[in-house]
Design an enzyme around this catalytic site. Structure first.
Site, PDB file in Angstrom:
ATOM      1  N   GLU A  55      -1.646  -9.960  -6.251  1.00  0.00           N
ATOM      2  CA  GLU A  55      -2.804 -10.660  -5.700  1.00  0.00           C
ATOM      3  C   GLU A  55      -3.518 -11.514  -6.756  1.00  0.00           C
ATOM      4  O   GLU A  55      -4.687 -11.303  -7.080  1.00  0.00           O
ATOM      5  CB  GLU A  55      -3.790  -9.660  -5.076  1.00  0.00           C
ATOM      6  CG  GLU A  55      -3.218  -8.916  -3.889  1.00  0.00           C
ATOM      7  CD  GLU A  55      -4.217  -7.958  -3.241  1.00  0.00           C
ATOM      8  OE1 GLU A  55      -4.010  -7.602  -2.081  1.00  0.00           O
ATOM      9  OE2 GLU A  55      -5.200  -7.578  -3.917  1.00  0.00           O
ATOM     10  N   GLU A  65       1.848  -5.633   2.077  1.00  0.00           N
ATOM     11  CA  GLU A  65       0.906  -4.528   2.236  1.00  0.00           C
ATOM     12  C   GLU A  65       0.283  -4.565   3.624  1.00  0.00           C
ATOM     13  O   GLU A  65       0.050  -5.636   4.187  1.00  0.00           O
ATOM     14  CB  GLU A  65      -0.225  -4.603   1.202  1.00  0.00           C
ATOM     15  CG  GLU A  65       0.195  -4.413  -0.232  1.00  0.00           C
ATOM     16  CD  GLU A  65      -0.992  -4.456  -1.186  1.00  0.00           C
ATOM     17  OE1 GLU A  65      -2.141  -4.295  -0.702  1.00  0.00           O
ATOM     18  OE2 GLU A  65      -0.784  -4.652  -2.389  1.00  0.00           O
TER      19      GLU A  65
END
Length: 688
Positions: free
Chosen positions: A158, A316
């Site tokens: 991320e 995710e």
């Protein structure tokens, strides 16, 4: 012709099912690791993402590496038929690195160097940090290049944030020199004569700060572009040794949905596969569950579109609940599998969770996981995850398939950045992202596939292109729209379109700038509406859309003149009563529509339903869908794989007219199907 893509890895040409695994937190209790592997097999897990934040365990002291524990985990997983997406650990550096080399610590926009802590707390420009990342990534690639478990690389985690240190300031100046060449050109494009802010030496340029220069919109746009450039360049530095040593192992980094910190289109150019982290706020108190699903679908379609339709990875998703919102509501029974199948329906070839097992401490110790602190398999969440894995094993035929939509919605990060700074009309209610989703949702309701593209995308192959709030027209976009409409395409845009160029300079000669000829209108003024203001647009009798009525407007509207366009609706009140509010211009072989005011979803539903019928846009299934039910499909050119999903708390009935086979049990499907609350049907038919 629809292209079928290769699977993520030839080692395992199936849908991947698993999630983030952190055995480095459990090295002192090896029995838990053994139990994890047993439970993974029971839950039909076939892949884990490994080592994402494990730098301090891999290199506890500078230059002293310990891979023995990772060797053991990789070998155990391989022995049990579980594959690995191996991470590089740059997302959170060890303390020794920050203490010895303080230049790697980020500096905030107030020019204060941050203390060690958190994650993504490093300077992307720092040569020292880049070198340390290169070293450990090289060692990982060399050590595991031939390991049977390795099927992909998970680069960092991320990417986000920015640094304002002297190294970044100098890199920013070089970025601007490369772009503009001369200060004269930069001063013109930033319009620095405003407030006497002309720049006479490159050294005078600094990154934007609320305590300094914060009103040159060109500067702020270029800073965001620089952050994108540095993030992508850092990614290239990370993958350099990996691509050299393991050229056949794909690389990805997990994106964050619609997060506007950098332009994800630029990152996608460098990735082999796009992946993203999917965390819908299910069961909230501000929208219906199906509205959450529609917004999530928008993000899925964006990630599929980032590489032209290639299947992506849902890296995710939450099993249960999350822990980082103020209110972290549990997902209701059925949602785990429903959100998983939604991802696959829109193009994901993976279903992965964060996280496999809850940690005992730290910020995420109460974040949802497949295995909780009890360690028990006798839980609702473990049971639901196991069911997901069991069903995914029956969907091999879907792997690598895609869809070629006839509709595209333009969502452009750089346009978003520009709109955020546009001091015009209703500054408190710009809502660009929300508006794009609102223009997307009518197609989701009808089961019409949609690509989510940016202004630089190729428009060929689409019947309909929608660009809500196209405030900033990036280089070449207007020309591509011109060619698209002249060639027979249908274009829809809205208020606040065609105002500025790439560097936020207003177009001269009247808005909507280069779109004026295509749309056949002149936008003279823009009004803002308070929540208490009341106005509406009224459809003209006998208009070509085939519906009529009065529809409330809100937030903002344009006062336009129809130059060549036909007027389809007018304003009901105020001093611009009777002025055009909706127009269409027949341009070349195509049509260009302009919606001059922000409406509610009632108008958008009717308007786009009319457009779908008028221009023969293909739906997934022929029949109408009940509220809250979506229908998506993927195809290999011979077979269509249809996903009908119910995002409501009630059983819904759907009629189907084609011959279908149920993909989970192999039986033929009846013409009338019942879909329970939070349920779905996975169907197969001959390709249309």
């Amino acid at each position: 012709m629809v292209e079928k893509y290769k699977p993520i890895s030839p080692k395992y040409p199936h849908i991947l099912h698993g999630g983030d695994y952190n055995p480095d937190q459990w090295l002192e209790t090896p029995e838990i690791i053994d139990e994890d592997i047993r439970l993974m097999k029971k839950a039909h897990v076939n892949v884990v993402s490994l080592g994402i934040f494990a730098w301090s365990k891999l290199e506890p002291e500078e230059g002293k590496f310990d891979f023995s524990w990772l060797d053991n985990i990789m070998d155990k997983l391989a022995k049990n038929g579980i594959y690995v997406i191996l991470a590089t650990p740059s997302g959170a550096r060890p303390i020794w690195l920050a203490k010895k080399y303080p230049e790697v610590l980020r500096v905030d926009d107030e020019r204060q160097r941050q203390l060690y802590g958190g994650r993504h707390n490093h300077c992307l420009t720092s040569p020292i940090y880049r070198e340390k990342v290169r070293i450990i990534n090289t060692k990982l690639a060399e050590r595991y290049k031939d390991h049977p478990a390795l099927i992909a690389w998970h680069i960092s985690n991320e990417y986000s944030g920015e640094c304002h240190c002297p190294l970044c300031q100098e890199a920013f100046r070089q970025f601007l020199k490369n772009k503009y060449g001369t200060l004269e050109k930069l001063n013109h494009e930033w319009w620095t004569s405003f407030w006497s802010h002309s720049i006479t030496d490159w050294s005078q340029i600094e990154s934007p700060s609320k305590k300094g220069e914060f009103n040159l919109h060109g500067l702020k746009l270029d800073w965001k572009r620089f952050i994108t450039h540095q993030t992508v360049d850092f990614f290239k530095n990370e993958i350099g040794p990996i691509r050299r040593i393991t050229p056949n192992i794909p690389v990805t980094t997990n994106l964050m949905g619609l997060c506007p910190e950098y332009d994800q289109w630029e990152m996608a150019k460098v990735e082999d596969i796009v992946s993203w982290d999917n965390y819908p706020e299910w069961h909230n108190d501000y929208q219906k569950t199906w509205e959450t699903a529609a917004a999530t679908a928008f993000s899925h379609d964006l990630n599929r579109s980032l590489k032209g339709g290639r299947p992506f990875m849902m890296m995710e998703s939450a099993p249960g609940n999350i822990n980082w919102r103020n209110i972290n509501k549990l997902q209701r029974p059925g949602i785990i599998e429903l959100q998983s199948m939604q991802a696959v329906a829109h193009g994901s070839d993976t279903v992965q969770y964060f996280q496999w097992r809850k940690g005992r401490g730290g910020f995420e110790k109460f974040h949802g996981a497949v295995v909780g602190h009890s360690g028990s398999e006798n839980t609702r969440i473990f049971s639901e995850v196991s069911k997901v894995g069991e069903d995914l094993e029956k969907l091999d035929a879907v792997v690598g398939t895609t869809v070629k939509p006839e509709v595209a919605v333009v969502f452009d990060y750089q346009n978003l950045w520009a709109i955020e700074d546009a001091r015009i009309s209703n500054c408190e209610s710009m809502n660009y992202t929300k508006t794009c989703i609102e223009h997307y949702t009518p197609f989701w309701k009808k089961g019409v596939p949609v690509d989510v593209i940016n202004e630089m995308a190729d428009l060929s192959g689409y019947k309909l292109v929608i660009a809500p709030m196209a405030y900033m027209l990036r280089e070449g976009f207007a020309e591509r729209i011109d060619k698209f409409v002249k060639g027979g395409g249908t274009f829809v845009t809205t208020y606040l379109s065609g105002f500025v160029n790439d560097n936020d300079l207003c177009w001269l000669g009247g808005f909507p700038g280069p779109l004026r000829k295509i749309l056949g209108i002149w936008d003279e003024e823009q009004d803002a509406l308070y929540p208490s203001d009341k106005n509406s647009i009224v459809l003209n009798e006998g208009n070509e859309l085939g519906f009529k009525g009065s529809f409330d407007i809100k937030d903002m509207c344009d006062i336009i003149h129809a130059e060549k366009a036909q007027v389809l609706a007018i304003y009901k009140s105020d001093f611009y009563k009777g002025k055009p509010a909706l127009t269409v211009n027949n341009y070349g072989k195509g049509h260009a529509y302009y919606i001059a005011a922000r409406t509610g979803t009632d108008f958008l539903d009717k308007f786009y339903s009319s457009i779908i019928e008028k221009f023969g846009i293909k739906k997934t299934i022929d029949s109408e869908l009940p509220e809250g039910v979506s229908a998506e499909y993927r195809t290999d050119g011979e077979n269509d794989f249809v996903f009908i999903m119910n995002f409501t708390e009630e059983t819904k009935t759907v009629k189907i007219t084609d011959q279908y086979k149920n993909m989970l049990d192999g039986n033929p499907e009846s013409e009338t199907i019942q879909i329970p609350a939070y349920g779905f049907k996975l169907l197969q038919r001959n390709a249309k």
